[in-house]
Design a protein around this motif. Structure first.
Motif, short mmCIF file in Angstrom:
data_model
loop_
_atom_site.label_atom_id
_atom_site.label_comp_id
_atom_site.label_asym_id
_atom_site.label_seq_id
_atom_site.Cartn_x
_atom_site.Cartn_y
_atom_site.Cartn_z
N MET A 62 0.67 -1.26 -0.10
CA MET A 62 -0.11 -0.44 -0.64
C MET A 62 1.28 0.77 0.20
O MET A 62 1.48 1.53 0.97
N GLU A 64 3.76 1.86 -1.32
CA GLU A 64 5.04 2.08 -0.94
C GLU A 64 6.57 2.35 -2.18
O GLU A 64 5.32 2.62 -3.25
N VAL A 85 -0.65 -8.17 -4.23
CA VAL A 85 -1.71 -7.60 -3.67
C VAL A 85 -1.73 -6.15 -3.74
O VAL A 85 -0.72 -5.76 -2.15
N GLN A 119 -7.18 -4.75 -4.68
CA GLN A 119 -7.62 -5.07 -3.28
C GLN A 119 -8.99 -4.57 -3.83
O GLN A 119 -10.08 -4.82 -3.26
N GLY A 146 -7.22 -2.70 4.23
CA GLY A 146 -6.85 -3.89 5.40
C GLY A 146 -5.85 -4.71 5.21
O GLY A 146 -5.94 -5.49 3.59
N LYS A 147 -4.70 -5.06 5.29
CA LYS A 147 -3.87 -6.30 5.92
C LYS A 147 -4.18 -7.28 5.20
O LYS A 147 -3.29 -8.63 4.21
N ASP A 170 6.69 -8.68 3.69
CA ASP A 170 6.09 -6.75 3.63
C ASP A 170 6.76 -6.35 1.92
O ASP A 170 7.00 -6.22 1.73
N SER A 171 6.33 -4.93 1.81
CA SER A 171 6.76 -4.71 0.72
C SER A 171 7.16 -3.46 0.94
O SER A 171 7.88 -2.50 -0.04
N ASP A 172 7.97 -3.02 2.44
CA ASP A 172 8.48 -1.68 3.14
C ASP A 172 9.96 -2.63 3.74
O ASP A 172 9.89 -1.71 3.77
N ASN A 250 2.52 -11.36 16.39
CA ASN A 250 2.11 -10.24 15.24
C ASN A 250 2.92 -10.20 14.44
O ASN A 250 3.20 -9.40 12.95
N GLU A 273 -2.19 -11.96 12.09
CA GLU A 273 -1.29 -12.35 12.76
C GLU A 273 -1.81 -13.17 13.96
O GLU A 273 -1.66 -13.78 13.76
N LYS A 316 5.77 3.43 10.33
CA LYS A 316 4.56 4.23 10.65
C LYS A 316 4.32 4.70 11.25
O LYS A 316 2.87 5.29 11.56
N HIS A 320 0.09 3.89 14.85
CA HIS A 320 0.12 2.32 14.05
C HIS A 320 0.10 1.50 14.84
O HIS A 320 -0.84 0.52 14.96
#
Ligand code: GDD
Length: 403
Positions: A62, A64, A85, A119, A146-147, A170-172, A250, A273, A316, A320
């Motif tokens: 999202m 990134e 996604v 999404q 939402g993730k 994760d893409s970050d 998590n 998670e 973040k 967050h």
């Protein structure tokens, strides 16, 4: 790969939670797989490759940075199937278009396939609805933000390709080498599991932060600390013994066999998670009746592995972290197996607030996957099959009954 041998295992019914194992060597040379108990476990390169050929890696994304995404893609082992996604903005700049550009370029250069979808694509929402999961849609008739929702979509796509395992990255993540190590750890854990029902969760080595102009490698996650503590209290309520077995409550980075994943309900957002543990305890803990006697017979293996690479990602902010922590406690609180005493502790921790319910979705295995595939390919405008040599394997499985 060489991992520490886990000597202690916590049991909750059919769920085996193995204590934290550290990576001893990321590459252990040309050794063969040794399943004898000892100070370490060696998982051969061949064993890792066998799993990677069956592993789809879902990258939720999202907004990134394109450069960071490119790094993440480069760290995913070649034989894993990439599934992006995205929930990135489509205007004023169409960031999904930029992501697809990066993905296609990467796949062309690396000569490998990938799948991608947005999404919030109305066609995707309609496909899930027609395949039997209207719960995934919000009031606008689109898949919820939402993730967790992105992960559910990714798992369904992975299941459609007939791969046997799905992992999440994760893409970050700024460090492609860390991404690579996480995927190797997934393969190692899945290779070590005799049961078809396996989950591998990464506990990152540290999170680097800048303090007083110096790098500080923090070992503690502010959200994870609380989530783990309450999940361990839940375990202790049933065993009568205090425990610190859960260290990955998590874990955003985790992999799961689809035999298990498709039987598990999933939570939305960042509750996803922590809810894994709650769901495993509810379904296979022996406290509530289960629909899956076959899983009870073979047991569920949960591996928790500490990476060597630090987890260097986008920060973040404090709100967050607080929101993530609250979502974790919400799912524990609302579990049918959460004892009243623990509920009181959660309410107290949250400052006397009554925890809201998170969105919980039916298991992916309840979807009519063949219908989903037909609908997505016809109706979704953003669904991309980046084909180099992608075998269009679609599986036709009988949907599971809903729990
Ligand atoms: N598709 C999609 N949809 N992706 C999303 C969404 C969404 O609604 N929300 C977040 N993402 C993507 C982000 O782009 C990022 O790649 C990844 O999911 C994680 O989101 P972050 O917002 O960066 O979360 P975080 O880094 O603070 O938390 C991560 O680590 C936690 C444990 O430390 C997440 O993986 C958490 O799930 C995890 O609990």
């Amino acid at each position: 790969m060489r991992l520490e041998y886990p000597y202690r295992t916590e049991r909750f019914g059919a769920v085996r939670i193995n204590e934290l194992q550290r990576v001893i060597e990321i590459d252990c040379g040309a050794r063969t797989y040794d399943d004898q108990p000892g100070p370490s476990r060696v998982i051969s390169r061949e064993a890792l490759q066998d799993i990677e050929r069956e592993l789809a890696i879902v990258v939720p994304c999202m907004n990134e940075s394109r450069r960071v995404i490119e790094g993440v893609l480069s760290g995913i082992p070649h034989d894993c199937l990439i599934i992006l996604v995205s929930n990135s903005d489509r205007s004023p700049v169409d960031r999904y278009d930029l992501e697809i550009g990066a993905l296609e370029q990467f796949c062309r250069l690396a000569d490998r396939p990938a799948l991608a979808v947005h999404q919030r694509d109305p066609g995707l929402a309609a496909s899930f609805k027609s395949a039997g999961m209207p719960e995934l849609l919000d009031d606008a008739g689109l898949v919820h933000h939402g993730k967790g929702e992105a992960m559910l979509v990714g798992m369904a796509l992975a299941a459609m390709t007939s791969r046997r395992y799905v992992g999440y990255i994760d893409s970050d993540n700024y460090v492609p080498g860390a991404v690579h190590e996480y995927c190797k750890v997934y393969a190692a854990g899945l290779a070590m599991t005799p049961s078809p029902y396996a989950m591998v969760r990464i506990s990152w080595h540290s999170k680097p932060k800048v303090r007083d102009n110096k790098l500080f490698f923090s070992r503690r996650g502010r959200s994870s600390e609380v989530t783990n503590q309450f999940l361990n209290r839940l375990l202790a309520e049933y065993s009568g013994f205090g425990t610190d077995a859960v260290v990955t409550g998590n874990a955003g980075e985790h992999a799961i066999s689809l035999e298990l994943g498709m039987r598990m309900r999933m939570a939305g957002g960042f509750a996803v998670e922590p809810f894994h543990f709650v769901e495993l305890f509810e379904q296979f803990g022996g406290v509530l009746p289960t629909r899956h006697a076959e899983v009870m017979g073979q047991g569920v293996e949960v591996w928790q592995v500490e990476s060597r690479n630090p987890h260097f990602h986008d920060n973040k902010g404090d709100d967050h972290v607080t929101s993530m922590r609250t979502q974790a406690l919400n799912v524990i609180y609302h579990s049918e197996i959460c004892p009243p005493g623990l509920k009181e502790q959660i309410v107290e921790f949250l400052g006397d607030q009554s925890p809201p319910r998170e969105r919980i979705y039916p298991a992916v295995g309840t979807l009519a996957l063949d219908r989903l595939y037909d609908a997505i390919t016809c109706e979704s405008e953003t669904f991309k099959q980046v084909v180099q040599r992608l075998p269009a394997r679609v599986r036709t499985v009988t949907p599971l009954q809903r729990t």
